[in-house]
Design an enzyme around this catalytic site. Structure first.
Site, short mmCIF file in Angstrom:
data_model
loop_
_atom_site.label_atom_id
_atom_site.label_comp_id
_atom_site.label_asym_id
_atom_site.label_seq_id
_atom_site.Cartn_x
_atom_site.Cartn_y
_atom_site.Cartn_z
N LYS A 1 56.92 63.46 46.48
CA LYS A 1 57.32 64.09 45.07
C LYS A 1 55.84 63.81 44.29
O LYS A 1 55.00 62.74 44.86
CB LYS A 1 58.13 63.02 44.33
CG LYS A 1 58.38 63.24 42.83
CD LYS A 1 59.16 62.56 42.29
CE LYS A 1 58.81 61.46 41.51
NZ LYS A 1 57.79 60.68 40.12
N ASP B 1 56.31 66.44 40.09
CA ASP B 1 57.49 66.57 39.35
C ASP B 1 56.88 66.19 38.01
O ASP B 1 55.70 65.86 37.47
CB ASP B 1 57.62 64.74 39.59
CG ASP B 1 58.42 63.82 38.36
OD1 ASP B 1 59.56 64.56 37.55
OD2 ASP B 1 58.62 62.70 38.57
N LYS C 1 57.91 67.82 34.43
CA LYS C 1 58.83 67.18 33.04
C LYS C 1 57.87 68.58 32.22
O LYS C 1 57.72 67.82 31.32
CB LYS C 1 58.75 66.32 33.58
CG LYS C 1 59.35 65.07 33.77
CD LYS C 1 59.27 64.00 33.32
CE LYS C 1 59.88 62.21 34.45
NZ LYS C 1 59.03 62.16 35.20
N ASP D 1 58.10 72.29 26.65
CA ASP D 1 57.22 73.40 25.08
C ASP D 1 58.45 74.05 24.76
O ASP D 1 59.57 74.55 25.15
CB ASP D 1 56.17 73.89 25.84
CG ASP D 1 54.81 74.00 24.72
OD1 ASP D 1 55.55 74.20 23.59
OD2 ASP D 1 53.93 73.46 25.10
N THR E 1 65.34 57.57 32.69
CA THR E 1 65.99 55.60 32.96
C THR E 1 64.98 55.06 32.31
O THR E 1 65.76 54.11 32.22
CB THR E 1 66.05 56.03 34.33
OG1 THR E 1 64.36 56.13 34.80
CG2 THR E 1 66.56 56.48 35.23
N ARG F 1 58.14 52.73 45.65
CA ARG F 1 57.20 51.31 45.97
C ARG F 1 58.04 50.85 47.36
O ARG F 1 57.21 50.07 47.96
CB ARG F 1 57.10 50.58 45.01
CG ARG F 1 55.60 51.04 43.82
CD ARG F 1 56.28 50.46 42.55
NE ARG F 1 57.62 51.01 41.55
CZ ARG F 1 57.76 50.97 40.25
NH1 ARG F 1 57.30 50.26 39.44
NH2 ARG F 1 59.07 51.01 39.48
O1 C5P Z 1 58.96 53.91 43.02
P1 C5P Z 1 59.94 53.92 42.61
O2 C5P Z 1 61.42 54.15 44.02
O3 C5P Z 1 60.86 52.98 41.08
O4 C5P Z 1 59.77 55.36 41.65
C1 C5P Z 1 59.56 56.05 41.41
C2 C5P Z 1 59.35 57.51 41.17
O5 C5P Z 1 60.50 58.06 40.06
C3 C5P Z 1 58.56 57.43 40.48
O6 C5P Z 1 58.03 58.52 40.26
C4 C5P Z 1 59.65 57.99 39.02
O7 C5P Z 1 58.14 58.14 38.09
C5 C5P Z 1 59.47 58.25 39.01
N1 C5P Z 1 61.46 58.30 38.12
C6 C5P Z 1 62.03 57.64 37.87
N2 C5P Z 1 63.28 57.36 36.63
C7 C5P Z 1 62.83 58.79 36.18
C8 C5P Z 1 63.00 59.94 36.51
C9 C5P Z 1 62.10 59.37 37.72
O8 C5P Z 1 62.33 56.70 38.12
N3 C5P Z 1 64.47 58.95 35.57
#
Ligand code: C5P
Length: 230
Positions: free
Chosen positions: A31, A58, A60, A63, A117, A209
């Site tokens: 992603k 991603d 998002k 507009d 989230t 992460r």
């Molecule tokens: O590091 P981690 O597993 O928390 O990364 C989750 C990824 O998903 C990040 O790129 C974050 O921006 C994305 N994301 C999220 N919640 C959302 C939409 C996207 O955590 N609702």
């Protein structure tokens, strides 16, 4: 998009991305978010694709319908597999997004973000003035997304079950907020393990992460992949 965990490449530069990808010797799903795309643009997409990986871009988009449609026409020329918009843009915007995409590409899947989230119930009520539970608000946006003819939504795995029940198991539920047992939560509030996400009806998981910041990224990825595919 392959049925593999989608690795969120939340790095600061293209060099860091490639240093990370150099560790792997297999096709991946990754992603790319807006922070990286705005800096490195299309060159990074091309170089990741050359390595044989699937890409979820991603960005998002949100507009007016015409602007999103034209933006999607541009993105359709990139070699990507999945792209997204905000469902809050409405049915017309989502329909136009899909139309724009389909002018140049028949294959890229398009999904919508329901509620981020990071949004709390207090923000939903006081700032967005939506007087329902988060779950109801998410389900409402998922219904609009389906009505607009999109392929699915980004949501929490904890919401995937109710969305599957009402909108079908084929409707994509791409879910971040994934943490293997014992992993640091970081700033994620509502987390599940890969196994739980699968049971709850996620069709794809997004993991950042726990893999990218791991001391052993390949091992961490394979453990998550095995749990997800088992
Ligand atoms: O590091 P981690 O597993 O928390 O990364 C989750 C990824 O998903 C990040 O790129 C974050 O921006 C994305 N994301 C999220 N919640 C959302 C939409 C996207 O955590 N609702």
């Amino acid at each position: 998009m392959r049925n593999l965990p989608i690795i969120a490449l939340d790095f600061k530069s293209a060099d860091e991305v490639h240093t990370f990808l150099n560790k792997f010797n297999e096709p991946l799903c990754v992603k790319i978010g807006m922070e990286l795309f705005y800096q490195t643009g299309q060159a990074l997409i091309k170089s990741i694709k050359k390595r044989g990986h699937d890409i979820f871009l991603d960005l998002k988009l949100h507009d007016i319908p015409n602007t999103v449609s034209k933006a999607m026409e541009g993105l359709a020329r990139l070699d990507i597999d999945l792209v997204n918009v905000h469902a809050a843009g409405g049915i017309k915007m989502m329909e136009e997004a899909k139309k724009g995409l389909r002018k140049h590409n028949a294959d890229i899947k398009i999904i919508a973000v329901t509620q981020l989230t990071s949004t709390t119930e207090r923000q939903l009520h006081e700032e967005q003035n939506i007087q329902t539970s988060i779950e109801e608000a998410v389900l409402n946006y998922a219904r609009l997304t389906k009505k607009a003819g999109l392929d699915g939504v980004v949501c929490s795995p904890l919401e995937a079950k109710m969305i599957s029940k009402e909108l079908g198991s084929d409707f994509l539920k791409v879910t971040p907020g994934i943490r293997p047992k014992g992993a640091a939560r970081n700033d994620q509030q509502r987390i599940t393990t890969p196994e739980e996400a699968k049971t709850l009806g996620s069709t794809h998981i997004v993991v950042g992460r726990p893999i990218t910041q791991s001391e052993h990224p390949i091992d961490s990825y394979h453990k998550i992949k095995e749990s997800w595919l088992s």
